[in-house]
Design a protein around this motif. Structure first.
Motif, short mmCIF file in Angstrom:
data_model
loop_
_atom_site.label_atom_id
_atom_site.label_comp_id
_atom_site.label_asym_id
_atom_site.label_seq_id
_atom_site.Cartn_x
_atom_site.Cartn_y
_atom_site.Cartn_z
N UNK A 286 0.83 -1.22 0.00
CA UNK A 286 0.00 0.00 0.00
C UNK A 286 0.86 1.27 0.00
N UNK A 287 0.23 2.37 -0.38
CA UNK A 287 0.91 3.66 -0.43
C UNK A 287 0.01 4.71 0.20
N UNK A 288 0.57 5.46 1.17
CA UNK A 288 -0.17 6.48 1.92
C UNK A 288 0.61 7.80 1.89
N UNK A 289 -0.13 8.89 2.14
CA UNK A 289 0.51 10.21 2.27
C UNK A 289 -0.26 11.05 3.28
N UNK A 290 0.49 11.71 4.18
CA UNK A 290 -0.09 12.68 5.12
C UNK A 290 0.78 13.93 5.12
N UNK A 291 0.19 15.06 5.51
CA UNK A 291 0.95 16.30 5.58
C UNK A 291 0.43 17.19 6.70
N UNK A 292 1.31 18.12 7.11
CA UNK A 292 0.94 19.08 8.15
C UNK A 292 1.32 20.48 7.69
N UNK A 293 0.40 21.45 7.81
CA UNK A 293 0.71 22.83 7.44
C UNK A 293 1.23 23.67 8.60
N UNK A 294 1.29 23.07 9.81
CA UNK A 294 1.62 23.85 11.00
C UNK A 294 2.60 23.11 11.92
N UNK A 295 3.62 22.51 11.30
CA UNK A 295 4.70 21.85 12.03
C UNK A 295 4.19 20.77 12.99
N UNK A 296 3.20 20.02 12.54
CA UNK A 296 2.76 18.86 13.30
C UNK A 296 1.59 19.08 14.23
N UNK A 299 -2.98 17.52 11.00
CA UNK A 299 -2.57 16.68 9.87
C UNK A 299 -3.76 16.48 8.93
N UNK A 300 -3.42 16.30 7.65
CA UNK A 300 -4.46 16.14 6.65
C UNK A 300 -3.95 15.25 5.51
N UNK A 301 -4.88 14.76 4.70
CA UNK A 301 -4.54 14.07 3.47
C UNK A 301 -4.25 15.10 2.38
N UNK A 302 -3.82 14.65 1.22
CA UNK A 302 -3.47 15.58 0.14
C UNK A 302 -4.66 16.42 -0.29
N UNK A 303 -5.88 15.86 -0.19
CA UNK A 303 -7.07 16.61 -0.61
C UNK A 303 -7.62 17.52 0.47
N UNK A 304 -6.91 17.62 1.60
CA UNK A 304 -7.33 18.50 2.68
C UNK A 304 -8.15 17.83 3.76
N UNK A 305 -8.50 16.56 3.57
CA UNK A 305 -9.28 15.85 4.58
C UNK A 305 -8.52 15.79 5.90
N UNK A 306 -9.15 16.24 6.98
CA UNK A 306 -8.51 16.23 8.29
C UNK A 306 -8.30 14.79 8.76
N UNK A 316 -8.14 4.26 4.92
CA UNK A 316 -8.28 5.57 5.54
C UNK A 316 -8.09 6.64 4.48
N UNK A 317 -8.31 7.89 4.83
CA UNK A 317 -8.29 8.99 3.86
C UNK A 317 -6.90 9.26 3.30
N UNK A 318 -5.85 8.75 3.95
CA UNK A 318 -4.48 8.98 3.47
C UNK A 318 -4.05 7.97 2.41
N UNK A 319 -4.85 6.94 2.17
CA UNK A 319 -4.49 5.88 1.23
C UNK A 319 -4.48 6.40 -0.21
N UNK A 320 -3.34 6.22 -0.88
CA UNK A 320 -3.21 6.61 -2.28
C UNK A 320 -3.61 5.47 -3.20
N UNK A 321 -3.07 4.27 -2.92
CA UNK A 321 -3.37 3.12 -3.77
C UNK A 321 -3.28 1.84 -2.95
N UNK A 322 -4.23 0.95 -3.19
CA UNK A 322 -4.29 -0.33 -2.49
C UNK A 322 -3.52 -1.38 -3.29
N UNK A 323 -2.25 -1.59 -2.92
CA UNK A 323 -1.45 -2.63 -3.56
C UNK A 323 -1.58 -3.97 -2.86
#
Length: 499
Positions: A286-296, A299-306, A316-323
């Motif tokens: 699997x492949x996931x991505x999370x990000x933070x705009x305020x130093x942790x 946190x949100x997914x790439x599409x802005x989902x909290x 979960x909302x951070x999942x990019x692709x189900x391998x």
């Protein structure tokens, strides 16, 4: 004393008790040493030793993991001085002094211990100095390789990682700005339940210095509660660190890679299953991505989902692709941000963990967030899961990849011959611009991208035999693909590096 006989008896008894106690202590110490020696070298406990000594050349560590009963010998192995992909950064360019500083896992002439080494390339003169041996990590486990960071004032930090919790980790800081001659231990602490406690263990460290904000670190903590729980922390000064934030603890855990964009920090990762058929890191997927705009802080997914961290479910909302459902393993390689400040992830998929053709193809892929969806494209194929390269996104939008994608002298072992690939359509199609190495005696491994990369020092990597212990040499390449080998033996304190 009125009765000398009683006094003598007491004295003899005390001496006997002392000697017996010392024998027990010595016996316990000897037993501890024996127990330690029985452990795999990756699990043995040893304290690091601060050295601060110039060395007479550049020698990388050779390392292997998980022997296999076939011609390929190991799950992975070779010259791993710039290993792992989850150790970052290992090189940083600073325009203030026009130098690229870099660290690597070095060793002695017998490959008997892991040295944490640091050096630099002087872009004004084309020279490199004798490297500095900062720390003897007292292990041969390349998972303990160092990473480098530099603060706004030019002080250089070495983060000495550990493979699991059996050995301590360290932070060292240069005594002078932009000077590699001597380092001191940082008495680092973290917050735990509102109290300061020692920060003395971390794995797979990735530390980024953000001007005027301090340090942010992505790292792994074992059994916290997952086998490999991925975490985040921050510090204003490299000494006082925040409480640890768990990012994800799905099933048996994760491997993550991270990057810093404009006003955002992000992590991409896989997960390790826990079923009877697929158990643990050898079935990472699997492949996931999370990000933070305020130093942790949030946190949100790439599409802005909290996101509510830590993530603990596969879906979960951070999942990019189900391998997982495609029965493909996922090996994390690199992550960066494009000119629109959107994440681009580099990774390999394969059919299994063992070396050899049966688990091919090993497909290099990129996943790019275009503002509304993830776009996944193939780059090329290679012959080992642990082939590792770096993704470069230039200011004009050109994408480049430097990686050991070509078959090397030890096929199906990690690494190979290094090639330079180019894409002008954001990863939709790729062409190989140049093969940087050929007819090599050893496989080239783990080509790494410096931070604030300078065209004269575009990538650094090591080589080594894929199937048996060997010497390991270090190489750098410029943007045009001209390769230089760092000298294994230096008589002078500095030499001009030839292309």
């Amino acid at each position: 004393m009125k009765n000398p006989s009683i006094f003598l008896l007491i004295l003899v008894s005390l001496v006997f008790i002392h000697c017996t106690g010392q024998k027990k202590i010595k016996a316990n110490d000897q037993q501890e040493e024996k127990d330690n020696a029985k452990l795999h070298t990756d699990l043995q406990h040893h304290e690091g030793v601060l050295i601060n000594k110039k060395m007479d050349g550049y020698r990388g560590i050779w390392y292997m993991n998980q022997p296999l009963d076939n011609e390929y010998k190991f799950k992975y192995s070779g010259g791993l001085g710039t290993y792992t992909a989850k150790h970052n950064p290992i090189a940083i360019y600073r325009k203030e002094v026009d130098k690229t500083f870099f660290c690597y896992g070095g060793t002695d002439t017998e490959n008997s211990t892991l040295y944490h080494m640091i050096s630099y390339y002087d872009h004004a003169t084309g020279e490199i100095p004798q490297p500095t041996l900062v720390l003897d990590k007292q292990t041969i486990d390349a998972h303990d390789n160092p990473i480098i960071s530099i603060d706004k004032d030019g002080y250089i930090y070495l983060f000495s990682t550990s493979h699991g919790t059996s050995r301590p980790s360290y932070i060292h800081k240069s005594l002078e700005p932009y000077n590699i001659d001597a380092f001191e231990v940082v008495d680092a602490t973290k917050l735990e339940d509102g109290k300061k406690v020692p920060l003395d263990n971390f794995s797979y460290m990735q530390t980024w210095n953000i001007p005027d904000k301090g340090f942010v670190s992505f790292f792994t903590r074992y059994n916290y509660p997952a086998d490999r729980t991925i975490c985040f922390m921050s510090s204003p000064d490299g000494e006082n660190w925040s409480e640890w934030k768990r990012i994800a603890a799905i099933k048996k855990g994760h491997y993550q890679i991270s990057a810093v964009g404009d006003g955002v920090v992000g992590s991409a990762f896989n997960f390790h299953p826990d079923t009877e058929e697929k158990m643990g890191l050898n079935w990472r997927t699997n492949l996931y991505y999370v990000e933070s705009p305020d130093l942790g802080e949030t946190w949100r997914a790439a599409d802005g989902t909290s996101l509510d961290l830590p993530l603990t479910t596969i879906e979960n909302a951070a999942l990019i692709h189900n391998y997982y459902d495609e029965d493909l393993n996922v090996y994390m390689k690199d992550i960066t941000y494009d000119k629109d400040n959107r994440p681009v992830i580099l990774y390999i998929t394969s059919k299994g963990f063992e070396a050899g053709p049966q688990n091919g193809p090993r497909t290099w892929r990129t996943a790019r967030w275009d503002g509304s969806k993830w776009l996944i494209n193939d780059v090329t194929t290679s012959d080992n899961n642990y082939d590792m390269g770096s993704l470069f996104i230039e200011e004009d939008g050109t994408w480049r990849l430097i990686a050991p994608t070509e078959v090397g002298p030890q096929p199906f072992n990690p690494g190979g011959e290094i090639a330079l690939w180019k894409s002008v359509d954001q990863g939709k199609s790729w062409t190989m611009e140049k093969q940087l190495t050929k007819d090599s005696p050893y496989n080239h491994t783990y080509a790494r991208r410096p931070i604030n990369v300078h065209p004269d020092f575009y990538a650094i990597w090591a080589d080594g035999h894929g199937r048996q212990s060997s010497e390991s040499r270090l190489f750098i390449s410029d943007k045009e693909g001209n390769v230089s080998m760092l000298p294994q033996k230096m008589d002078a304190k500095k030499i001009k590096l030839g292309k």
